[in-house]
Design a protein around this motif. Structure first.
Motif, PDB file in Angstrom:
ATOM      1  N   VAL A 269       0.858  -1.188   0.000  1.00 19.66           N
ATOM      2  CA  VAL A 269       0.000   0.000   0.000  1.00 19.66           C
ATOM      3  C   VAL A 269       0.890   1.233   0.000  1.00 19.66           C
ATOM      4  O   VAL A 269       1.869   1.301   0.753  1.00 19.66           O
ATOM      5  CB  VAL A 269      -0.929   0.027   1.231  1.00 19.66           C
ATOM      6  CG1 VAL A 269      -1.803   1.281   1.223  1.00 19.66           C
ATOM      7  CG2 VAL A 269      -1.788  -1.231   1.289  1.00 19.66           C
ATOM      8  N   VAL A 270       0.540   2.197  -0.828  1.00 23.68           N
ATOM      9  CA  VAL A 270       1.235   3.481  -0.822  1.00 23.68           C
ATOM     10  C   VAL A 270       0.323   4.515  -0.166  1.00 23.68           C
ATOM     11  O   VAL A 270      -0.795   4.757  -0.629  1.00 23.68           O
ATOM     12  CB  VAL A 270       1.614   3.926  -2.250  1.00 23.68           C
ATOM     13  CG1 VAL A 270       2.130   5.362  -2.241  1.00 23.68           C
ATOM     14  CG2 VAL A 270       2.668   2.997  -2.833  1.00 23.68           C
ATOM     15  N   VAL A 271       0.806   5.075   0.948  1.00 21.95           N
ATOM     16  CA  VAL A 271       0.061   6.123   1.659  1.00 21.95           C
ATOM     17  C   VAL A 271       0.617   7.473   1.233  1.00 21.95           C
ATOM     18  O   VAL A 271       1.804   7.763   1.433  1.00 21.95           O
ATOM     19  CB  VAL A 271       0.178   5.955   3.182  1.00 21.95           C
ATOM     20  CG1 VAL A 271      -0.537   7.104   3.898  1.00 21.95           C
ATOM     21  CG2 VAL A 271      -0.393   4.617   3.627  1.00 21.95           C
ATOM     22  N   LEU A 272      -0.238   8.272   0.626  1.00 20.20           N
ATOM     23  CA  LEU A 272       0.118   9.630   0.228  1.00 20.20           C
ATOM     24  C   LEU A 272      -0.510  10.597   1.223  1.00 20.20           C
ATOM     25  O   LEU A 272      -1.711  10.541   1.477  1.00 20.20           O
ATOM     26  CB  LEU A 272      -0.410   9.932  -1.176  1.00 20.20           C
ATOM     27  CG  LEU A 272      -0.002   8.961  -2.284  1.00 20.20           C
ATOM     28  CD1 LEU A 272      -0.764   9.272  -3.564  1.00 20.20           C
ATOM     29  CD2 LEU A 272       1.493   9.016  -2.523  1.00 20.20           C
ATOM     30  N   ASN A 273       0.305  11.463   1.796  1.00 23.83           N
ATOM     31  CA  ASN A 273      -0.195  12.491   2.707  1.00 23.83           C
ATOM     32  C   ASN A 273       0.253  13.821   2.112  1.00 23.83           C
ATOM     33  O   ASN A 273       1.455  14.049   1.956  1.00 23.83           O
ATOM     34  CB  ASN A 273       0.397  12.264   4.094  1.00 23.83           C
ATOM     35  CG  ASN A 273      -0.283  13.046   5.196  1.00 23.83           C
ATOM     36  OD1 ASN A 273       0.154  13.013   6.339  1.00 23.83           O
ATOM     37  ND2 ASN A 273      -1.343  13.768   4.887  1.00 23.83           N
ATOM     38  N   ALA A 274      -0.677  14.669   1.740  1.00 24.44           N
ATOM     39  CA  ALA A 274      -0.282  15.890   1.026  1.00 24.44           C
ATOM     40  C   ALA A 274      -1.278  17.010   1.269  1.00 24.44           C
ATOM     41  O   ALA A 274      -2.487  16.771   1.361  1.00 24.44           O
ATOM     42  CB  ALA A 274      -0.171  15.617  -0.480  1.00 24.44           C
ATOM     43  N   ASP A 275      -0.751  18.231   1.350  1.00 23.47           N
ATOM     44  CA  ASP A 275      -1.610  19.408   1.458  1.00 23.47           C
ATOM     45  C   ASP A 275      -0.908  20.628   0.876  1.00 23.47           C
ATOM     46  O   ASP A 275       0.327  20.744   0.941  1.00 23.47           O
ATOM     47  CB  ASP A 275      -2.004  19.686   2.914  1.00 23.47           C
ATOM     48  CG  ASP A 275      -3.311  19.000   3.300  1.00 23.47           C
ATOM     49  OD1 ASP A 275      -4.305  19.200   2.579  1.00 23.47           O
ATOM     50  OD2 ASP A 275      -3.324  18.260   4.296  1.00 23.47           O
ATOM     51  N   VAL A 276      -1.720  21.528   0.304  1.00 26.02           N
ATOM     52  CA  VAL A 276      -1.233  22.813  -0.214  1.00 26.02           C
ATOM     53  C   VAL A 276      -2.095  23.924   0.393  1.00 26.02           C
ATOM     54  O   VAL A 276      -2.672  24.745  -0.312  1.00 26.02           O
ATOM     55  CB  VAL A 276      -1.246  22.850  -1.759  1.00 26.02           C
ATOM     56  CG1 VAL A 276      -0.179  21.922  -2.322  1.00 26.02           C
ATOM     57  CG2 VAL A 276      -2.612  22.456  -2.329  1.00 26.02           C
TER      58      VAL A 276
END
Length: 354
Positions: free
Chosen positions: A143-150
């Motif tokens: 599983v690839v967990v992407l955590n991102a915010d702009v």
């Protein structure tokens, strides 16, 4: 709520940060407060530099860039990804899910799960908990967990409470099966009655954005922001963190049957330098085991501060060493969560610029 998991591990973390640097000293004139008074906050809060995306850059851009970097260097194979979990509060669009946008842009296989989770400061932990649950399925191996915010794009540049601290960024965490690996302990709690301590009032269906919601107004303390902007009640957030986080960490350690002294690293979300220092004092943890150097160098990119913390402070060690680490995130929701697990022997753990 206490949770446990078996047979999972983190095999790699990549943090992607915008190359654009904005410096607090250069921004001090943006605020209605006297410059000298504003600069006095710098050492206390950890106001230094923060990373801000260029106009038009979205969450999917940061994630696709990081994933392609891993593919190009042979650190991750496209065909091995069985699930893509994206944790963000700044999606590219209302629909489709941004995880599907990323899947399509990269041409990933169709036989997989794409999932968006709307969470912020505790998003890294919540993404990991979702990955651990997915890995219980025989068909899912990685599983690839992407955590991102702009969120800089939703923060007023005339709001001294928020803008000096806010940062943008993304992290890519690869989670996979680890038969016989150490048990993982976790804790999560939520309190929606305090939801207004951190919020963006306008922009959803409850209060759609209009020309009126974009007009900045004085909040009564000299900060100018619109209803389209992030609003943070700093005192409420500070009280929440000091009241709720230490008992959570103590409960987690008790459930795991370990003392705080047995934990090598406390890798926490970093809202500001002052809050991390006070948490370390309250938990009686030596500051060198609870790093607080992320926000003053990169800003507060919500849950991304935790993987940034890992890469910045331990990246050079985690390829051939193993440590007991406590992750903790706390904020918007209000939500607070922690994970106690062994990390190390990773294939990669580093920061790259976008």
């Amino acid at each position: 709520m206490n949770l446990t998991y078996e047979g999972k591990k983190i095999s790699g973390i990549l943090t992607v940060l915008p190359a654009r640097v904005s410096r607090f000293d250069d921004e001090a004139g943006n605020y209605t407060f006297p410059r000298e008074k504003t600069l006095r906050l710098k050492p206390v809060m950890g106001f230094g530099e923060h990373r801000i995306v260029e106009d038009g850059v979205c969450v999917s851009d940061l994630c696709v860039f990081g994933l392609r970097d891993l593919f190009d260097r042979g650190l991750l194979r496209m065909e091995d990804i069985d699930a893509l979990v994206l944790v963000t509060q700044s999606p590219d669009q209302f629909m489709p899910p941004t995880s599907n946008i990323i899947q399509g842009q990269l041409g990933l296989k169709r036989d997989m799960i794409c999932l968006d989770i709307n969470q912020g400061c505790a998003g890294f932990e919540i993404g990991l908990l979702q990955a651990f649950a997915l890995l219980d399925q025989p068909a899912i191996r990685k599983v690839v967990v992407l955590n991102a915010d702009v969120l800089s794009r939703k923060t007023s540049r005339q709001d001294r409470n928020s803008f000096p601290l806010i940062g943008d960024g993304a992290s890519i965490t690869v989670v996979e099966k680890d038969p016989g690996g150490p048990r993982i302990h976790a804790n999560i709690q939520m309190d929606g009655t305090r939801r207004n301590a951190l919020a963006i009032p306008a922009g959803g269906f409850r209060m759609p954005s209009t020309p009126a919601t974009a007009v900045p107004v004085d909040d009564g303390t000299g900060n100018l922001r619109a209803q389209d902007h992030l609003v943070m009640n700093g005192q409420d957030v500070f009280t929440f963190v000091m009241t709720e986080v230490p008992p959570m960490i103590l409960s987690l350690a008790t459930a795991a049957g370990v003392a705080l002294a047995d934990i090598d690293w406390f890798l926490f979300h970093q809202p500001n330098k002052f809050m991390i220092q006070k948490l370390a004092e309250k938990l009686e943890i030596p500051p060198e085991r609870m790093p607080g150097n992320v926000v003053e160098r990169f800003g507060n990119a919500s849950g991304v501060t935790i993987p940034t913390n890992v890469c910045l402070n331990l990246g050079h060690k985690l390829k051939d060493q193993r440590f007991t680490a406590c992750f903790a995130g706390f904020g918007v929701g209000l939500t607070w969560s922690s994970i106690l697990m062994t990390i190390g022997n990773m294939e990669f753990c580093e920061i790259v610029d976008y």
